[in-house]
Design an enzyme around this catalytic site. Sequence first.
Site, PDB file in Angstrom:
ATOM      1  N   THR A  88       0.553  -1.537   0.128  1.00 23.78           N
ATOM      2  CA  THR A  88       0.520  -0.125   0.128  1.00 23.78           C
ATOM      3  C   THR A  88       0.821   0.797   0.125  1.00 23.78           C
ATOM      4  OG1 THR A  88      -1.851  -1.269   1.245  1.00 23.78           O
ATOM      5  CG2 THR A  88      -1.867   1.327   1.633  1.00 23.78           C
ATOM      6  N   ARG A 147     -14.279  -6.625  -0.057  1.00 27.02           N
ATOM      7  CA  ARG A 147     -13.601  -6.275   1.576  1.00 27.02           C
ATOM      8  C   ARG A 147     -13.123  -4.937   1.418  1.00 27.02           C
ATOM      9  NH1 ARG A 147      -8.615  -4.968   2.940  1.00 27.02           N
ATOM     10  NH2 ARG A 147      -7.977  -5.562   4.545  1.00 27.02           N
ATOM     11  N   VAL A 148     -13.109  -3.780   2.038  1.00 24.45           N
ATOM     12  CA  VAL A 148     -13.026  -2.489   1.997  1.00 24.45           C
ATOM     13  C   VAL A 148     -11.528  -2.867   3.450  1.00 24.45           C
ATOM     14  CG1 VAL A 148     -13.531  -0.398   2.208  1.00 24.45           C
ATOM     15  CG2 VAL A 148     -13.852  -1.551   0.701  1.00 24.45           C
ATOM     16  N   GLY A 149     -10.805  -2.656   3.791  1.00 19.85           N
ATOM     17  CA  GLY A 149      -9.418  -2.482   4.498  1.00 19.85           C
ATOM     18  C   GLY A 149      -9.920  -0.580   4.926  1.00 19.85           C
ATOM     19  N   ASP A 150      -8.350  -0.712   5.838  1.00 18.48           N
ATOM     20  CA  ASP A 150      -8.574   0.834   6.354  1.00 18.48           C
ATOM     21  C   ASP A 150      -7.968   1.787   5.227  1.00 18.48           C
ATOM     22  OD1 ASP A 150      -5.974  -0.479   6.562  1.00 18.48           O
ATOM     23  OD2 ASP A 150      -5.322   1.099   6.920  1.00 18.48           O
ATOM     24  N   THR A 179       0.107   1.308   7.449  1.00 14.83           N
ATOM     25  CA  THR A 179      -0.343   0.338   5.647  1.00 14.83           C
ATOM     26  C   THR A 179      -0.091  -1.126   6.950  1.00 14.83           C
ATOM     27  OG1 THR A 179       0.958  -0.357   4.338  1.00 14.83           O
ATOM     28  CG2 THR A 179       2.348   1.055   5.903  1.00 14.83           C
ATOM     29  N   GLY A 226      -5.236  -3.904   7.517  1.00 11.19           N
ATOM     30  CA  GLY A 226      -6.392  -3.119   7.474  1.00 11.19           C
ATOM     31  C   GLY A 226      -7.290  -3.618   8.624  1.00 11.19           C
TER      32      GLY A 226
END
Length: 314
Positions: free
Chosen positions: A181, A209-212, A231, A234
């Site tokens: 990232t 899925r969505v991370g931070d 990074t 997440g």
Amino acid sequence: MKPSSQPFALVIHGGAGVIERDQLSADEERSIRVDLDAALEAGRRILASGGSALDAVEAAVVALEESPRFNAGKGSVYNAEGRHELDASIMEGKTRRAGAVAGVETIRNPVRLARAVMERSPHVMMISAGAERFADTQPQIERVSNGWFDTDARRAQLDQEQARERSEPGDESLRGKYFGTVGAVALDSQGNLAAATSTGGMTNKRYGRVGDSPLIGSGTWADERCAVSGTGWGEFFIRNAVAHDIAARMAYGGNTLVVAAESVILQRVPEFGGDGGAIAVDLDGNIAMPFSTAGMYRGWIAMDGSRGIAIFRD
Ligand code: ASP
């Protein structure tokens, strides 16, 4: 010769993760360093000519998105369906304006669309098909086919991960599956701070899925005191509101930037079983780059004029 001081600071990252010295060939390492330096230079040029922190972090992140060596833009990881879903966010400290996109599939530089959400819409975050429709109204946003993000290296990572999953069914741990990232934080000569983050997320991710990275307060934060881009794993960054927690420890706890960033990244996140890193800069130009993983691709230009690129704990 002693480097001369300047009224700005810039820090970038190309992701934290399992980066082992013996797995990185000298050629690969050289190319990664060249690309990190080019991103640093893209931001530096803007800051040196009196430009804004916001423009600098966007330019640095665009440069990293364009490099196939990082997990953002070109070179993003594949999800379980063999496609790419990209996430990005950007925030300006003094105004607390922010923009973010998640799950976009045809945006060459997702950080640019995040900025468009911030400046050209009344919203902060747009996702998947809606974000793509918004992009349709923004002629400055370059579109590509999803296959444009493909690289052989990421395809091999997906194949390896799916083979591992078949041989170890039920092991859904995401540890070590993120990598590369990108992000940037900057302080400009007017005393403004900004942060931006962009990612392809995690290899073999599924179900939207969505991370931070696109979540303001988790992967990205900027206020009048500091700017942070994270990074790592997440899910743990979301659960610990990592980027905002670093800022909060400075605001309410009187921590220095380095103490705040190290407490969150080296203690809080690992306490809960996660890992990763963050880059941060404060109003006085102090910088912090802690990570709990084997390595974190990073580069910095400090206010005293010193400049560097590093990967491991060196
Ligand atoms: N934090 C990113 C995510 O969970 C991955 C990374 O930093 O490499 O999507």
